[in-house]
Design an enzyme around this catalytic site. Structure first.
Site, mmCIF file in Angstrom:
data_model
loop_
_atom_site.group_PDB
_atom_site.id
_atom_site.type_symbol
_atom_site.label_atom_id
_atom_site.label_comp_id
_atom_site.label_asym_id
_atom_site.label_seq_id
_atom_site.Cartn_x
_atom_site.Cartn_y
_atom_site.Cartn_z
ATOM 1 C CG ASN A 83 -7.863 -8.675 -13.980
ATOM 2 O OD1 ASN A 83 -7.255 -7.853 -13.295
ATOM 3 N ND2 ASN A 83 -7.794 -9.978 -13.763
ATOM 4 C CB VAL A 84 -9.576 -3.931 -18.725
ATOM 5 C CG1 VAL A 84 -10.002 -2.930 -17.658
ATOM 6 C CG2 VAL A 84 -8.071 -3.855 -18.950
ATOM 7 C CG HIS A 99 -11.629 -1.387 -12.635
ATOM 8 N ND1 HIS A 99 -10.537 -1.851 -11.930
ATOM 9 C CD2 HIS A 99 -12.396 -0.719 -11.722
ATOM 10 C CE1 HIS A 99 -10.636 -1.482 -10.661
ATOM 11 N NE2 HIS A 99 -11.752 -0.804 -10.513
ATOM 12 C CB CYS A 149 -19.156 8.167 -27.889
ATOM 13 S SG CYS A 149 -19.218 9.896 -28.455
ATOM 14 C CB CYS A 194 -23.372 10.719 -27.503
ATOM 15 S SG CYS A 194 -22.909 9.197 -28.366
ATOM 16 C CB THR A 218 -7.136 -8.137 -5.241
ATOM 17 O OG1 THR A 218 -7.379 -8.729 -3.962
ATOM 18 C CG2 THR A 218 -8.110 -8.709 -6.252
#
Length: 231
Positions: A89-90, A106, A114, A117, A173
């Protein structure tokens, strides 16, 4: 048991109002995943990708941890051994419930990356494609999320943790996304007991020694209570 490794997926946060890939009419169903969850999609239309993740970020901020998150935090606090959460999960609901040993394989909605870079920083609620990187000033800001086709984070450390575990538990899951779908087999080969806690049997339920099925907000607190009651 001395070391527990827990894999959590979307089913843990679903009862907090955060949708899964399969939700009909939910946020995921309104977007083409190839356009919002791949590096190629970001290259084609970064504004659309940011629109999608800005909506997910707002959704996350408006949500609260549920009983499953709180139970896992209690397990980490009170269990006499080591407890590690590896999450697909984020969102940050594990941390907001009090868990500290959490690896986000994740990435996280709270992070910005970025694409030019590789610099990372805390994401604002609303991200924009033209926002300059604080380190190199390139207009290449993207969410710090692992997209389809990219390597999940912390994988070497995760494999090491699985092979050192006494118990591996998969919670919420589907069992159809690799490499996480192989975690139970890998832990079992190293000698760990394996347990699935899920709303319904996953695609890999046969890989587990035991399984319990039902809403995460019910079965996870029940399991945690049993673990903490062991002599």
């Amino acid at each position: 048991m001395t070391k527990i490794v827990i894999l959590t997926g979307a089913g843990v946060s679903a009862e907090s109002g955060l949708g899964t890939f399969r939700d009909k009419g939910g946020l995921w169903s309104r977007y083409d995943l190839n356009e919002v969850a791949t590096p190629e999609g970001f290259a084609r239309n970064p504004a659309l990708v940011h629109e999608f993740y800005n909506a997910r970020r707002r959704n996350c901020l408006e949500s609260a941890p549920n009983a499953a998150h709180h139970a896992l935090a209690r397990l980490e606090k009170d269990y006499p051994g080591e407890v590690l959460i590896v999450t697909q999960n984020v969102d940050d609901l594990h941390e907001r419930a009090g868990s500290r040993a959490v690896w986000h394989m994740h990435g996280a909605l709270s992070g910005a990356l970025c694409a030019a870079c590789g610099h990372r920083w805390a994401a604002p609620v609303e991200m924009q494609a033209a926002a300059p990187c604080p380190a190199c000033a390139a207009p290449a800001t993207r969410p710090d999320i692992v997209w389809f086709g990219e390597m999940p984070y912390h994988m070497e450390a995760i494999w090491d943790a699985l092979r050192a575990a006494d118990l591996f538990v998969a919670i919420g899951t589907s069992g159809n996304v690799y490499p996480a779908a192989a975690f139970a087999q890998d832990a079992a080969r190293a000698g760990a007991e394996t347990l699935e806690l899920n709303l319904e049997p996953s695609d890999t339920v046969s890989d587990f020694d035991a399984a319990r099925h039902g809403p995460a907000s019910r079965i996870v607190p029940e399991w945690v209570a049993e673990m903490l009651a062991r002599p």
